[in-house]
Design an enzyme around this catalytic site. Structure first.
Site, PDB file in Angstrom:
ATOM      1  N   ASP A  69      32.735 -52.370  81.277  1.00 25.96           N
ATOM      2  CA  ASP A  69      32.917 -50.951  80.992  1.00 25.96           C
ATOM      3  C   ASP A  69      34.274 -50.521  81.548  1.00 25.96           C
ATOM      4  OD1 ASP A  69      32.506 -48.195  80.664  1.00 25.96           O
ATOM      5  OD2 ASP A  69      30.390 -48.349  81.178  1.00 25.96           O
TER       6      ASP A  69
ATOM      7  N   GLU B 265      33.553 -45.101  73.544  1.00 29.75           N
ATOM      8  CA  GLU B 265      32.745 -43.896  73.729  1.00 29.75           C
ATOM      9  C   GLU B 265      33.601 -42.704  73.326  1.00 29.75           C
ATOM     10  OE1 GLU B 265      30.275 -41.459  77.143  1.00 29.75           O
ATOM     11  OE2 GLU B 265      32.336 -42.108  77.471  1.00 29.75           O
TER      12      GLU B 265
ATOM     13  N   ASP C 134      35.342 -46.175  78.080  1.00 30.92           N
ATOM     14  CA  ASP C 134      34.850 -44.856  78.475  1.00 30.92           C
ATOM     15  C   ASP C 134      35.735 -43.745  77.892  1.00 30.92           C
ATOM     16  OD1 ASP C 134      32.920 -43.570  80.398  1.00 30.92           O
ATOM     17  OD2 ASP C 134      34.776 -42.775  81.260  1.00 30.92           O
TER      18      ASP C 134
ATOM     19  N   HIS D 271      23.077 -44.081  80.346  1.00 34.34           N
ATOM     20  CA  HIS D 271      23.000 -43.584  81.720  1.00 34.34           C
ATOM     21  C   HIS D 271      23.396 -42.111  81.839  1.00 34.34           C
ATOM     22  CE1 HIS D 271      27.080 -44.587  80.836  1.00 34.34           C
ATOM     23  NE2 HIS D 271      27.475 -43.888  81.885  1.00 34.34           N
ATOM     24  N   ASP D 272      23.843 -41.499  80.759  1.00 34.20           N
ATOM     25  CA  ASP D 272      24.214 -40.077  80.795  1.00 34.20           C
ATOM     26  C   ASP D 272      23.171 -39.199  80.105  1.00 34.20           C
ATOM     27  OD1 ASP D 272      26.680 -40.650  81.986  1.00 34.20           O
ATOM     28  OD2 ASP D 272      27.698 -40.835  80.052  1.00 34.20           O
TER      29      ASP D 272
HETATM   30  O1  TEU Z   1      30.822 -39.953  79.937  1.00 34.37           O
HETATM   31  C1  TEU Z   1      31.499 -39.045  79.141  1.00 34.37           C
HETATM   32  C2  TEU Z   1      30.981 -37.661  78.951  1.00 34.37           C
HETATM   33  O2  TEU Z   1      31.753 -36.791  78.620  1.00 34.37           O
HETATM   34  C3  TEU Z   1      29.567 -37.267  79.069  1.00 34.37           C
HETATM   35  O3  TEU Z   1      28.689 -38.284  78.884  1.00 34.37           O
HETATM   36  C4  TEU Z   1      29.320 -36.546  80.365  1.00 34.37           C
HETATM   37  O4  TEU Z   1      29.089 -37.472  81.379  1.00 34.37           O
HETATM   38  C5  TEU Z   1      28.169 -35.581  80.325  1.00 34.37           C
HETATM   39  O5  TEU Z   1      27.099 -36.100  79.634  1.00 34.37           O
HETATM   40  C6  TEU Z   1      28.582 -34.242  79.782  1.00 34.37           C
HETATM   41  O6  TEU Z   1      27.498 -33.393  79.855  1.00 34.37           O
HETATM   42  C7  TEU Z   1      31.478 -41.047  80.464  1.00 34.37           C
HETATM   43  C8  TEU Z   1      30.534 -41.886  81.293  1.00 34.37           C
HETATM   44  O7  TEU Z   1      29.547 -42.433  80.450  1.00 34.37           O
HETATM   45  C9  TEU Z   1      29.977 -41.060  82.406  1.00 34.37           C
HETATM   46  O8  TEU Z   1      28.982 -41.708  83.140  1.00 34.37           O
HETATM   47  C10 TEU Z   1      31.128 -40.667  83.284  1.00 34.37           C
HETATM   48  O9  TEU Z   1      30.686 -39.765  84.264  1.00 34.37           O
HETATM   49  C11 TEU Z   1      32.254 -40.005  82.480  1.00 34.37           C
HETATM   50  O10 TEU Z   1      32.567 -40.690  81.274  1.00 34.37           O
HETATM   51  C12 TEU Z   1      33.515 -39.987  83.299  1.00 34.37           C
HETATM   52  O11 TEU Z   1      34.021 -41.271  83.437  1.00 34.37           O
END
Ligand code: TEU
Length: 517
Positions: free
Chosen positions: A95, A240, A190, A314-315
């Protein structure tokens, strides 16, 4: 690498398997569970960042891209994992968080001391704009001794990199080549559509995202990574994409563009936001969901874009809690929902625990939450305590981060985050797992599911039905996404998959799925 016969499994290492009793998962834990992943049948595992990090955002704040964080183990553990995984024909996807680094990163530390070379690795300005950070508050942080502000689209400890600077791009290419040499076969990038910032930094009455999302040079930058690293190896890449469009995802994933292999988009995961605001108590409207999936399936396919298919990561809150029913139809809803990604055109991703039906966290006190985004929301929102708690119960990223429910337990120590409070039987877990295994196998062996065109069938709103056709042969998928029984005329043919023991002619029961060939 071939694409459409792949199934990828995401591991959130901190919550996967702890072998040291420190309450956090580790690399050895992943190696130990390779037989389980092999049994499920997946081709590749995407591991969320295990690089050296202060862990403010659980590793998405990278201090050194080529070092392993000691909480997860060391480089030797990684080498062993790669080797062992190869024995099972499982590849590893890392990642890469290339939009920003941790402010602990050596580059940023030098920048802070006024080193001009490294200040230009980041985005320092004399005046801030009014852009909002994705984690709340303003996106600029003032540095006293420099009398300048730096941009952080996420937490203030995650400083955005300046991709206009050739040295930055070269450093990042070096990082990719370092891992490719070691045998890493895939990368998840990411928030990669945020890397191209505008020439001018302006304010308006929006949150600012339109200034830096899908910026002018994203394609050029991806082609640079491709040309200087990715294309020299047999790789699989996924980007992403934050708040993007189909048109852009095509540019980022069409193989003639030499960018990436596929994209994650999130439009389908904002269906339960009210007025585009995540911190609300919304629900998913199945009709809207079907419409969106239909659009993305058809348009991406027409122009050779490739969808990464997923509901959970994970988000995100757990999809079985979000769209299913863990009280009365745990098995049925977990399996019905699984079919809505596994049988579409694209590359499915299974998020750890989804294959055994893990539900939301069900935390009842703010003290149980660990996620920085959740805590920021809680501390800054003016809503009352109980409403904020209900919103977190529905929307917090921690819903997806509770420990994996292994039969022997996740850890012998104290877990860094509590287990999900949603309890259900081992038998249900095993049954969901067996169903996922069948879906993975179908995806891996059936050319119609891999390559076939997608056509949505006209049905009642709560039924999602579609046909996949390849060289005149079709597979029909009927999924009831509600607890309401529904009359339906099914196509004649052989039932190749179902989640009820029997079937009743002309009827789909709650969360019933039937696949016909
Ligand atoms: O996530 C990007 C992102 O904009 C969203 O998923 C955010 O974390 C949230 O859901 C908005 O409500 C990526 C990663 O997957 C995440 O874990 C990180 O925190 C983020 O980037 C920063 O690197």
């Amino acid at each position: 690498m071939n694409l459409y016969d792949k199934v990828i499994y995401q591991i959130y290492p901190k919550s996967f398997k702890d072998t040291t009793a420190n309450g956090m998962g580790d690399i050895k834990g992943i190696t130990r569970k390779l037989p389980y992943l092999n049994n499920l049948g997946v081709d590749m595992i995407w591991i969320s960042p295990i690089f050296l990090s202060p862990q403010v955002d659980n590793g998405y704040d990278v201090e050194d891209y080529c070092k392993i964080d000691p909480i997860y183990g060391n480089m030797d553990d990684v080498d062993k994992l790669i080797l062992k995984a190869k024995e099972y024909n499982i590849d590893i996807m890392f990642d890469m968080v290339f939009n920003h680094t941790s402010t602990k990163h050596e580059w940023f530390q030098k920048a802070l001391k006024g080193d001009k070379k490294y200040m230009d690795y980041y985005i320092f300005k004399d005046k801030p704009t009014n852009w909002e950070s994705k984690f709340g508050g303003n996106a600029w942080e003032y540095v006293d001794n420099l009398d300048k502000y730096y941009l952080h689209l996420f937490d203030k400890t995650q400083a955005d990199l300046n991709w206009e600077n050739d040295d930055v791009k070269k450093e990042l290419v070096k990082v990719l080549n370092f891992w490719l040499e070691k045998g890493i076969k895939g990368f998840r990038f990411d928030v990669i559509n945020l890397i191209s910032k505008p020439k001018k930094f302006l304010s308006d009455d929006s949150d600012g995202r339109h200034f830096y999302t899908d910026g002018e040079k994203v394609v050029e930058y991806l082609q640079y990574l491709n040309k200087n690293a990715l294309c020299k190896y047999d790789t699989l890449t996924v980007g992403e994409m934050s708040s993007t469009s189909i048109e852009n995802c095509i540019k980022y994933s069409n193989k003639n563009m030499n960018t990436l292999d596929m994209t994650f988009s999130f439009v389908h995961l904002k269906l339960d936001y009210i007025d585009n605001n995540k911190w609300t108590l919304g629900s998913i409207n199945i009709k809207d969901m079907k419409q969106l999936i239909n659009e993305w399936q058809i348009e991406m396919n027409q122009k050779q874009g490739v969808n990464a298919l997923f509901w959970s990561n994970h988000d995100q809150p757990r999809i079985v809690s979000r769209m299913g029913n863990t009280d009365d139809y745990h098995f049925e809803s977990a399996t019905a929902i699984a079919a809505t990604t596994m049988l579409l055109k694209g590359v499915p991703f299974i998020y750890q625990g989804e294959e055994i039906g893990i539900g939301n966290a069900g935390f009842t006190t703010i003290d149980d939450y660990k996620d920085i985004e959740s805590i920021n929301f809680f501390n800054t929102s003016e809503l009352d305590y109980n409403t904020k708690l209900s919103i977190l119960q529905q929307k917090s990223r921690d819903n997806g981060r509770t420990p994996m429910l292994w039969e022997e337990g996740f850890t012998t120590g104290i877990p860094w985050i509590e287990e999900s409070k949603i309890k259900y039987s081992i038998e249900t877990k095993q049954n969901i797992f067996q169903f996922y295994k069948k879906l993975v196998n179908l995806k891996k062996t059936n050319i119609i599911i891999q390559e076939g065109d997608f056509v949505m069938l006209d049905t009642k709103d709560n039924i999602f039905a579609f046909k996949r056709t390849y060289k005149k042969e079709s597979i029909y998928v009927y999924i009831n996404l509600s607890i309401k029984e529904e009359q339906i005329n099914l196509e004649e043919g052989k039932i190749i998959m179902k989640n009820y023991k029997d079937n009743v002619k002309g009827l789909l029961r709650p969360f019933e799925i039937i696949v016909i060939n």
